[in-house]
Design a protein around this motif. Structure first.
Motif, PDB file in Angstrom:
ATOM      1  N   ALA A 140      -2.617   5.168   2.705  1.00 37.54           N
ATOM      2  CA  ALA A 140      -3.742   4.265   2.933  1.00 37.54           C
ATOM      3  C   ALA A 140      -4.439   4.623   4.235  1.00 37.54           C
ATOM      4  CB  ALA A 140      -3.259   2.811   2.980  1.00 37.54           C
ATOM      5  N   ALA A 165      -3.767  -0.796   7.121  1.00 39.72           N
ATOM      6  CA  ALA A 165      -3.184   0.343   6.416  1.00 39.72           C
ATOM      7  C   ALA A 165      -1.670   0.219   6.323  1.00 39.72           C
ATOM      8  CB  ALA A 165      -3.545   1.650   7.131  1.00 39.72           C
ATOM      9  N   ARG A 196       0.876  -1.182   0.000  1.00 42.70           N
ATOM     10  CA  ARG A 196       0.000   0.000   0.000  1.00 42.70           C
ATOM     11  C   ARG A 196       0.911   1.228   0.000  1.00 42.70           C
ATOM     12  NH1 ARG A 196      -1.749  -3.551   3.863  1.00 42.70           N
ATOM     13  NH2 ARG A 196      -3.739  -4.624   3.475  1.00 42.70           N
ATOM     14  N   ASN A 249      -8.330   1.942  -0.819  1.00 43.90           N
ATOM     15  CA  ASN A 249      -6.879   2.034  -0.987  1.00 43.90           C
ATOM     16  C   ASN A 249      -6.426   1.244  -2.212  1.00 43.90           C
ATOM     17  OD1 ASN A 249      -6.562   3.395   1.609  1.00 43.90           O
ATOM     18  ND2 ASN A 249      -6.989   1.403   2.531  1.00 43.90           N
ATOM     19  N   ARG A 272      -3.151   7.693  -2.523  1.00 47.12           N
ATOM     20  CA  ARG A 272      -4.525   7.635  -3.006  1.00 47.12           C
ATOM     21  C   ARG A 272      -4.872   8.924  -3.758  1.00 47.12           C
ATOM     22  NH1 ARG A 272      -7.768   8.307   2.770  1.00 47.12           N
ATOM     23  NH2 ARG A 272      -7.623  10.577   2.911  1.00 47.12           N
TER      24      ARG A 272
END
Length: 285
Positions: free
Chosen positions: A249, A257, A25, A59, A29
């Motif tokens: 995230a 996350a 991740r 995400n 975003r």
């Protein structure tokens, strides 16, 4: 603000291992507060397969599968060019039902925020009492409570560095009055949920001082504010999040996350070291 970010992560294993599936991740975003102009991700050893997908939290996740070969080093290098758009963290108007706590959520909203109101493990009664005290000082006003909570943690807790491990439970952070950014985020989230405000955990970057050569990953909470949507607050720095934070995230729980998660097929007990370097440069000044 526009930023260029170079983020290198290296895992060094004490003995040969075989890598299982990993989820990254690390791609910022795109939403109403930031815009991604460029992103690249180089991984060694080269994965045999890689796909990008959107998780339930919105995400961007990159899932990678590796060859069944022994390795001692995993390197992940990302670069991005991202623009943050929100200069005023309070540029919204709350509806009448969303000004004071307890909030009278419309049924359609209540169903969506419910997961962010629940606490997986019961919080310390002292955290609940403390949250209620903060709410009383704000006369139940949502905005005043959130800004007051941010300042309360910032002014009464001591920041310390702890690069590895999950965040501490909220009760321990409150009792110790010290912790990392992820610890302060968990305490903030617990206090919000204790009074009926939906909150989630965020991982990302923060600009820091203009002459700062090296950066670390940062964490802060977001609260669902009626009329404003998800809004960030940074109790580590004592401020509301605007254009100097870059989100990677956000999730209901910190583990969801995490920038990198994965498993090993071989060498499960192998000791490893993690080294990460982040260079963040403002490119529009």
């Amino acid at each position: 603000m526009r930023y260029r970010i170079v983020h290198n992560t290296q895992y060094q294993y004490a003995e040969p291992v075989q890598l299982g599936t990993h989820i990254l991740r690390l791609q910022p975003r795109m939403d109403g507060s930031q815009r991604l102009h460029y992103f690249s991700c180089d991984i060694l050893p080269t994965p045999r397969k890689s796909i990008d997908w959107l998780d339930l939290e919105g995400n961007i996740c990159r899932q990678v599968w590796f060859p069944d070969t022994d390795i001692t080093t995993l390197t992940i290098a990302t670069q991005c060019d991202v623009e943050t758009l929100r200069t005023n963290p309070f540029d919204y108007l709350a509806p009448e039902w969303g000004i004071t706590v307890p909030l009278d959520y419309p049924q359609s909203v209540q169903r969506l925020v419910e997961p962010y109101l629940s606490v997986p493990h019961p919080d310390s009664p002292t955290v609940v009492d403390w949250a209620q005290q903060q709410l009383h000082q704000a006369d139940g006003n949502v905005g005043l409570f959130l800004t007051g909570l941010t300042q309360a943690i910032y002014q009464t807790c001591t920041y310390e560095t702890r690069h590895h491990g999950p965040p501490w439970p909220a009760g321990i952070v409150l009792a110790e009055r010290r912790g990392t950014c992820r610890d302060f985020s968990v305490l903030f989230m617990a206090a919000c949920r204790a009074v009926g405000l939906a909150a989630r955990f965020v991982s990302g970057y923060q600009r820091g001082d203009t002459d700062q050569a090296r950066h670390d990953l940062h964490a802060w909470p977001e609260v669902y504010v009626p009329g404003g949507g998800w809004r960030g607050f940074d109790p580590t720095l004592g401020l509301a999040v605007a254009d100097e934070h870059i989100t990677l995230a956000a999730a209901m729980n910190p583990a969801q996350a995490a920038p990198v998660t994965g498993k090993l097929h071989k060498g499960q007990a192998s000791k490893s070291t993690l080294e990460a370097t982040i260079r963040l440069t403002a490119i529009d000044e």
